[in-house]
Design a protein around this motif. Structure first.
Motif, PDB file in Angstrom:
ATOM      1  N   SER A  89       0.825  -1.210   0.000  1.00  0.00           N
ATOM      2  CA  SER A  89       0.000   0.000   0.000  1.00  0.00           C
ATOM      3  C   SER A  89       0.854   1.253   0.000  1.00  0.00           C
ATOM      4  N   VAL A  90       0.309   2.299  -0.607  1.00  0.00           N
ATOM      5  CA  VAL A  90       0.918   3.626  -0.572  1.00  0.00           C
ATOM      6  C   VAL A  90      -0.085   4.534   0.133  1.00  0.00           C
ATOM      7  N   VAL A  91       0.248   4.876   1.388  1.00  0.00           N
ATOM      8  CA  VAL A  91      -0.667   5.644   2.229  1.00  0.00           C
ATOM      9  C   VAL A  91      -0.408   7.130   1.994  1.00  0.00           C
ATOM     10  N   THR A  92      -1.368   7.782   1.327  1.00  0.00           N
ATOM     11  CA  THR A  92      -1.221   9.193   0.972  1.00  0.00           C
ATOM     12  C   THR A  92      -2.126  10.107   1.792  1.00  0.00           C
ATOM     13  N   LYS A  93      -3.124   9.506   2.463  1.00  0.00           N
ATOM     14  CA  LYS A  93      -4.075  10.279   3.270  1.00  0.00           C
ATOM     15  C   LYS A  93      -4.289   9.562   4.594  1.00  0.00           C
ATOM     16  N   ASP A  94      -4.828  10.288   5.576  1.00  0.00           N
ATOM     17  CA  ASP A  94      -5.091   9.709   6.892  1.00  0.00           C
ATOM     18  C   ASP A  94      -5.970   8.473   6.787  1.00  0.00           C
ATOM     19  N   ILE A  95      -5.671   7.504   7.656  1.00  0.00           N
ATOM     20  CA  ILE A  95      -6.462   6.277   7.772  1.00  0.00           C
ATOM     21  C   ILE A  95      -7.037   6.267   9.183  1.00  0.00           C
ATOM     22  N   PRO A  96      -8.359   6.122   9.332  1.00  0.00           N
ATOM     23  CA  PRO A  96      -8.955   6.163  10.676  1.00  0.00           C
ATOM     24  C   PRO A  96      -8.649   4.896  11.472  1.00  0.00           C
ATOM     25  N   SER A  97      -9.079   4.883  12.713  1.00  0.00           N
ATOM     26  CA  SER A  97      -8.947   3.711  13.580  1.00  0.00           C
ATOM     27  C   SER A  97      -9.877   2.597  13.121  1.00  0.00           C
ATOM     28  N   ASN A  98      -9.478   1.359  13.436  1.00  0.00           N
ATOM     29  CA  ASN A  98     -10.334   0.179  13.287  1.00  0.00           C
ATOM     30  C   ASN A  98     -10.746  -0.137  11.860  1.00  0.00           C
TER      31      ASN A  98
END
Length: 189
Positions: free
Chosen positions: A160-169
């Motif tokens: 994965s390429v994480v470019t934006k915030d990822i929330p919890s759970n």
């Protein structure tokens, strides 16, 4: 304000400032020592990492090779594990919570560059902090880009390429990384 203070505040700074170059060279020296240790040299590894990393819990394991820009801008909680080839460009602050697991080849980037091509050649850089919550698992080959926050209990899929915030759970995967599943947490009795 020093170039280091500008860097940590996310302001435009000169990455080739002499004091920053010295700090990076110190980190290069310590990571070289760490990466050249034998697996049995557990105490030596712990001593080196504690000299390198700004803040780290008591229970951790980072498989060599490990690389970082400064080390001092990394804060890691308890029960941390990073598999081989963990890379952190910690020009900005990187905060990692408790009970976090990284598969091989995970990269975290805080350094970024100006979009205006007229300003780029003037050594003008800036940073965006990265925050990873508690009980997060990051799959192999994932890249976490500048300014991202990953919430507690989330899983980031391999590649994965994480470019934006990822929330919890959540479980999030892909390029760009997107949520594919919301997790329902069950308490063990």
């Amino acid at each position: 304000m020093s170039e280091k203070e500008k860097m940590l505040n996310g302001e435009i700074y000169n990455a080739y400032d002499k004091s920053l170059v010295l700090l990076r060279n110190k980190a290069r020296h310590l990571t070289k020592l760490y990466n050249n240790t034998d697996p049995e040299e557990v105490e030596n590894r712990i001593t080196i990492i504690k000299k390198l990393i700004g803040k780290i819990g008591e229970n951790f394991e980072i498989e060599p090779p490990f690389r970082c820009d400064y080390g001092t801008n990394i804060e890691i909680g308890e029960n941390f594990y990073a598999n081989f080839n963990f890379l952190v460009l910690d020009d900005g602050l990187v905060t990692i919570g408790d009970d976090v697991l990284f598969a091989p080849n995970v990269s975290i980037f805080t350094a970024t560059h100006l979009i205006d091509p007229k300003l780029r050649p003037k050594n003008a850089d800036y940073t965006k902090a990265v925050t990873i919550g508690n009980n997060v698992w990051v799959g192999g080959g994932a890249i976490i880009n500048p300014g991202v926050t990953i919430g507690d209990n989330s899983v980031i899929g391999s590649g994965s390429v994480v470019t934006k915030d990822i929330p919890s759970n959540v479980v999030a995967v892909g390029n760009p990384c997107k949520i594919i599943k919301y997790l329902t947490l069950q308490l063990c009795e």
